[in-house]
Design a protein around this motif. Structure first.
Motif, PDB file in Angstrom:
ATOM      1  N   GLU A  36       3.812  -2.644 -53.653  1.00 21.92           N
ATOM      2  CA  GLU A  36       2.708  -3.547 -53.997  1.00 21.92           C
ATOM      3  C   GLU A  36       3.127  -4.565 -55.046  1.00 21.92           C
ATOM      4  O   GLU A  36       2.811  -5.755 -54.937  1.00 21.92           O
ATOM      5  N   ARG A  43       4.170 -13.372 -53.337  1.00 24.79           N
ATOM      6  CA  ARG A  43       3.072 -14.161 -52.782  1.00 24.79           C
ATOM      7  C   ARG A  43       3.171 -15.563 -53.383  1.00 24.79           C
ATOM      8  O   ARG A  43       3.531 -15.730 -54.542  1.00 24.79           O
ATOM      9  N   LYS A  54       3.201 -12.015 -46.331  1.00 28.20           N
ATOM     10  CA  LYS A  54       1.797 -11.774 -45.973  1.00 28.20           C
ATOM     11  C   LYS A  54       1.600 -10.525 -45.111  1.00 28.20           C
ATOM     12  O   LYS A  54       0.646  -9.770 -45.331  1.00 28.20           O
ATOM     13  N   GLY A  57       1.066  -7.453 -47.335  1.00 30.73           N
ATOM     14  CA  GLY A  57      -0.008  -7.413 -48.318  1.00 30.73           C
ATOM     15  C   GLY A  57      -1.015  -6.318 -48.003  1.00 30.73           C
ATOM     16  O   GLY A  57      -1.548  -6.262 -46.894  1.00 30.73           O
ATOM     17  N   GLY A  58      -1.277  -5.446 -48.957  1.00 30.25           N
ATOM     18  CA  GLY A  58      -2.219  -4.358 -48.766  1.00 30.25           C
ATOM     19  C   GLY A  58      -1.736  -3.271 -47.826  1.00 30.25           C
ATOM     20  O   GLY A  58      -2.516  -2.396 -47.433  1.00 30.25           O
ATOM     21  N   ARG A  59      -0.458  -3.314 -47.477  1.00 32.04           N
ATOM     22  CA  ARG A  59       0.120  -2.312 -46.555  1.00 32.04           C
ATOM     23  C   ARG A  59       1.419  -1.751 -47.141  1.00 32.04           C
ATOM     24  O   ARG A  59       2.510  -2.050 -46.652  1.00 32.04           O
TER      25      ARG A  59
END
Length: 83
Positions: A36, A43, A54, A57-59
């Protein structure tokens, strides 16, 4: 200077390959251990740069899996650079 008869161009290619291997290994390890933070750092408002990170992101699991691929590829490349 090299102790072989390797040309300057060949040495340059081998050095570039070594740098690529180092980058893949290091980036892979950071992606595995700090997914993270690492994705957040990369980014960007520059669309081309942001498009690269991208999908992660969040994974964090996806980034860790990609990190394993990078680590393996970097180690494989480095192992092929032996004399």
């Amino acid at each position: 200077m090299s102790d072989t008869n390797e040309s300057g161009a060949a040495i340059g290619i081998r050095r570039a390959a070594e740098m690529a291997a180092l980058f893949m290994i290091g980036d892979g390890l950071l992606g595995i251990t700090q997914p993270e933070r690492h994705v957040g750092l990369w980014r960007s408002e520059v669309k081309a740069v942001d498009a690269l990170v991208k999908p992660f992101g969040g994974r964090p699991g996806r980034r860790r899996a990609y990190g394993l691929v990078q680590l393996g590829a970097g180690l494989l490349l480095a192992s092929r650079l032996r004399r």
